[in-house]
Design a protein around this motif. Structure first.
Motif, PDB file in Angstrom:
ATOM      1  N   ILE A   1      98.200  42.203 -92.580  1.00 13.96           N
ATOM      2  CA  ILE A   1      98.245  41.906 -91.728  1.00 13.96           C
ATOM      3  C   ILE A   1      96.891  41.541 -91.400  1.00 13.96           C
ATOM      4  O   ILE A   1      96.874  40.778 -90.115  1.00 13.96           O
ATOM      5  CB  ILE A   1      98.886  42.876 -91.089  1.00 13.96           C
ATOM      6  CG1 ILE A   1     100.686  43.425 -91.779  1.00 13.96           C
ATOM      7  CG2 ILE A   1      98.567  42.858 -89.553  1.00 13.96           C
ATOM      8  CD1 ILE A   1     100.815  44.949 -91.474  1.00 13.96           C
ATOM      9  N   LEU A   2      96.042  42.244 -91.184  1.00 19.80           N
ATOM     10  CA  LEU A   2      94.512  42.082 -91.036  1.00 19.80           C
ATOM     11  C   LEU A   2      94.292  40.418 -90.631  1.00 19.80           C
ATOM     12  O   LEU A   2      93.331  39.663 -90.111  1.00 19.80           O
ATOM     13  CB  LEU A   2      93.394  42.929 -91.183  1.00 19.80           C
ATOM     14  CG  LEU A   2      93.494  44.525 -90.832  1.00 19.80           C
ATOM     15  CD1 LEU A   2      92.644  45.288 -90.985  1.00 19.80           C
ATOM     16  CD2 LEU A   2      94.019  44.624 -89.269  1.00 19.80           C
ATOM     17  N   LYS A   3      94.397  40.147 -92.081  1.00 21.08           N
ATOM     18  CA  LYS A   3      94.207  38.869 -92.188  1.00 21.08           C
ATOM     19  C   LYS A   3      94.715  37.765 -91.928  1.00 21.08           C
ATOM     20  O   LYS A   3      94.566  37.288 -91.046  1.00 21.08           O
ATOM     21  CB  LYS A   3      93.881  38.703 -93.789  1.00 21.08           C
ATOM     22  CG  LYS A   3      93.153  39.756 -94.714  1.00 21.08           C
ATOM     23  CD  LYS A   3      93.486  39.050 -96.723  1.00 21.08           C
ATOM     24  CE  LYS A   3      92.322  39.279 -97.231  1.00 21.08           C
ATOM     25  NZ  LYS A   3      92.396  39.322 -98.877  1.00 21.08           N
ATOM     26  N   GLU A   4      95.796  38.101 -91.760  1.00 22.31           N
ATOM     27  CA  GLU A   4      96.848  37.290 -90.933  1.00 22.31           C
ATOM     28  C   GLU A   4      96.338  37.170 -89.307  1.00 22.31           C
ATOM     29  O   GLU A   4      96.195  36.203 -88.781  1.00 22.31           O
ATOM     30  CB  GLU A   4      98.546  37.811 -90.926  1.00 22.31           C
ATOM     31  CG  GLU A   4      98.592  37.623 -92.170  1.00 22.31           C
ATOM     32  CD  GLU A   4     100.285  38.292 -93.036  1.00 22.31           C
ATOM     33  OE1 GLU A   4     101.110  38.359 -91.149  1.00 22.31           O
ATOM     34  OE2 GLU A   4     100.855  38.351 -93.461  1.00 22.31           O
ATOM     35  N   VAL A   5      95.885  38.750 -89.289  1.00 24.41           N
ATOM     36  CA  VAL A   5      95.815  38.223 -87.630  1.00 24.41           C
ATOM     37  C   VAL A   5      94.135  37.163 -87.556  1.00 24.41           C
ATOM     38  O   VAL A   5      94.351  36.468 -86.530  1.00 24.41           O
ATOM     39  CB  VAL A   5      95.817  39.713 -87.008  1.00 24.41           C
ATOM     40  CG1 VAL A   5      94.583  39.866 -85.687  1.00 24.41           C
ATOM     41  CG2 VAL A   5      97.048  40.705 -87.122  1.00 24.41           C
ATOM     42  N   ARG A   6      93.377  37.388 -88.492  1.00 20.97           N
ATOM     43  CA  ARG A   6      91.992  36.941 -88.376  1.00 20.97           C
ATOM     44  C   ARG A   6      92.267  35.169 -88.467  1.00 20.97           C
ATOM     45  O   ARG A   6      91.664  34.571 -88.406  1.00 20.97           O
ATOM     46  CB  ARG A   6      90.981  37.448 -89.879  1.00 20.97           C
ATOM     47  CG  ARG A   6      90.340  36.952 -89.111  1.00 20.97           C
ATOM     48  CD  ARG A   6      89.845  37.334 -88.335  1.00 20.97           C
ATOM     49  NE  ARG A   6      87.649  36.757 -87.809  1.00 20.97           N
ATOM     50  CZ  ARG A   6      87.556  36.018 -87.022  1.00 20.97           C
ATOM     51  NH1 ARG A   6      88.307  35.664 -85.973  1.00 20.97           N
ATOM     52  NH2 ARG A   6      86.038  35.223 -86.585  1.00 20.97           N
ATOM     53  N   ALA A   7      93.513  34.850 -89.039  1.00 20.64           N
ATOM     54  CA  ALA A   7      94.139  33.548 -88.759  1.00 20.64           C
ATOM     55  C   ALA A   7      94.093  32.724 -87.996  1.00 20.64           C
ATOM     56  O   ALA A   7      94.143  32.909 -87.473  1.00 20.64           O
ATOM     57  CB  ALA A   7      94.906  33.352 -90.002  1.00 20.64           C
TER      58      ALA A   7
END
Length: 436
Positions: free
Chosen positions: A430-436
């Motif tokens: 989820i953190l990666k998705e937010v950062r994308a």
């Protein structure tokens, strides 16, 4: 606690006459009128069925998170079912120590066992029957340190902010000086500590691990305190204490802490459990109650309350505290938890927390923008930078995950044995998705 029996109209009339008033409202004459309520806005009485439905409706508004990555003083640990099974027995459900204590040998024994286990975890000589919570315990430790010519307390800036506020309140009320020692790289600044400590310093307090999750150089801090003639106080997290160097090994004179992680559910923030332990030379300064072991007239093992430092039991000027009770039920919950897991079991919980937290820290800090803020050893909490804290926590919330605590533009994460590898991997996703 006594039983409340309302007075009759005749008795109330006699009491009002004795104090020189004609009606009860005169008792509140000094209260400003704008502060008074004419009547309470309470609904009409309902049947048990209606109340159950109403409470259920209210409870449905609560959000129950599937996964928790937040700590900062209250921790999500697995609690064996035996803890509730034992402590919910009718004979054990008492909030406080009974006032005719020696009649209640079972309750006293449970407290004695709790004290013994806390003394073992902290590596101290004696522990008390508990106080109200961890913040209260830390604040009470100040009084234990104070001497005639020493009243200043140095408190690490790595202390939980809520605990620090309670300590400040106690110090303000007693007109004692409290100085916050700054932190450097997430830990107590040793050079700043050396420059602040002097012949008026009564004690030095640190939290281990500290609020940012970092493991403090406790032994060295203890040496600095003792070389200046001050006492060394450690506020510990009891699960972590089973795998870190013990407070006794670090030279602590007094140890305090919050016992919530020892078998007490999160429960919307309470009731919790403060514990205190110390070296033998300071045991007469411990606040609250201490249960001691003795024998009765027939030589049988028995338990008594002893060394009570409250003003109702000794001369007021010699009292070190006005705490007159303890969290007996919460203390029993912790005692059952510790007895169920045993020393090896609690160490296994601690090692699980440590290894899972380090796995999470490694995976999270690999994401651009989420680097670790502080370098050094930590237990199961750590701070990372975060490009957009509000957006990140909202994304986690939408997935039923309670994210870490916002701190200084970053996030304080916590991982316990309840977090699986799959939970951590999903968090990272989820953190990666937010950062994308």
């Amino acid at each position: 606690m006594g039983t409340y029996i309302p007075g009759t109209p005749e008795e109330r009339s006699l009491m009002m006459k004795a104090v020189g008033i004609n009606q009860l409202s005169e008792l509140f004459g000094d209260v400003p009128k704008e502060m008074m309520l004419e009547k309470l806005n309470l609904p009409k009485g309902m049947s048990e069925l209606e109340v159950a439905a109403k409470v259920g409706e209210m409870a449905s508004k609560n959000k129950v998170y599937k996964t928790i990555f937040r700590g900062a003083g209250a921790y999500d640990h697995y609690i064996p079912s035996i803890v509730k099974q034992v402590t919910s027995k009718e004979e054990f459900v008492t909030t406080y120590t009974p006032y005719q204590a020696e009649v209640s040998q079972g309750v006293l024994q449970s407290i004695f066992e709790f004290q013994t286990m806390i003394a073992e975890i902290t590596d101290m000589d004696v522990a008390n029957a508990s106080v109200y919570d961890g913040a209260t315990a830390a604040a009470e430790a100040i009084t234990c340190c104070v001497e005639r010519k020493r009243s200043k307390m140095l408190v690490s800036g790595g202390t939980n902010p809520e605990t620090l506020e309670v300590m400040k309140t106690y110090s303000f009320g007693a007109d004692r000086e409290l100085v916050v020692v700054p932190t450097k790289d997430g830990k107590t600044d040793l050079e700043a500590l050396k420059s602040l400590i002097d012949e008026e310093t009564a004690g030095v307090f640190i939290q281990q691990p500290n609020f940012f999750g970092m493991i403090e150089e406790a032994e060295e801090i203890g040496n600095i305190a003792h070389e200046a003639g001050a006492k060394f106080v450690m506020g510990i997290e009891p699960i972590a204490a089973t795998v870190l160097k013990s407070p006794g090994e670090c030279g602590a004179d007094i140890v305090t802490g919050e016992g919530q992680s020892l078998g007490i559910p999160l429960s919307f923030g309470g009731p919790y459990l403060g514990f205190m332990a110390c070296k033998e030379k300071l045991m007469r300064r411990l606040p609250g109650r201490i249960v001691g072991e003795t024998v009765d007239v027939d030589g049988r093992r028995a338990f008594v309350l002893t060394l009570q430092a409250r003003e109702q039991h000794i001369r007021r000027e010699k009292a070190t505290s006005n705490i007159c009770s303890n969290q007996a039920l919460c203390a029993m919950m912790s005692a059952v938890y510790m007895a169920t897991l045993g020393s090896k079991g609690i160490e296994k919980v601690a090692n699980n927390c440590y290894s899972k937290a380090h796995y999470a820290a490694e995976k999270i800090s690999d994401i651009p923008g989420f680097e670790l803020v502080n370098q050094g050893e930590f237990f199961n909490e750590f701070v990372t930078a975060c490009p957009d804290v509000e957006k990140t926590l909202k994304a986690l919330d939408d997935e039923g995950i309670l994210g870490g605590l916002p701190v200084d533009g970053g996030i304080l994460w916590c991982v316990t044995e309840t977090n699986s590898k799959e939970d951590i991997d999903r968090l990272v996703e989820i953190l990666k998705e937010v950062r994308a």
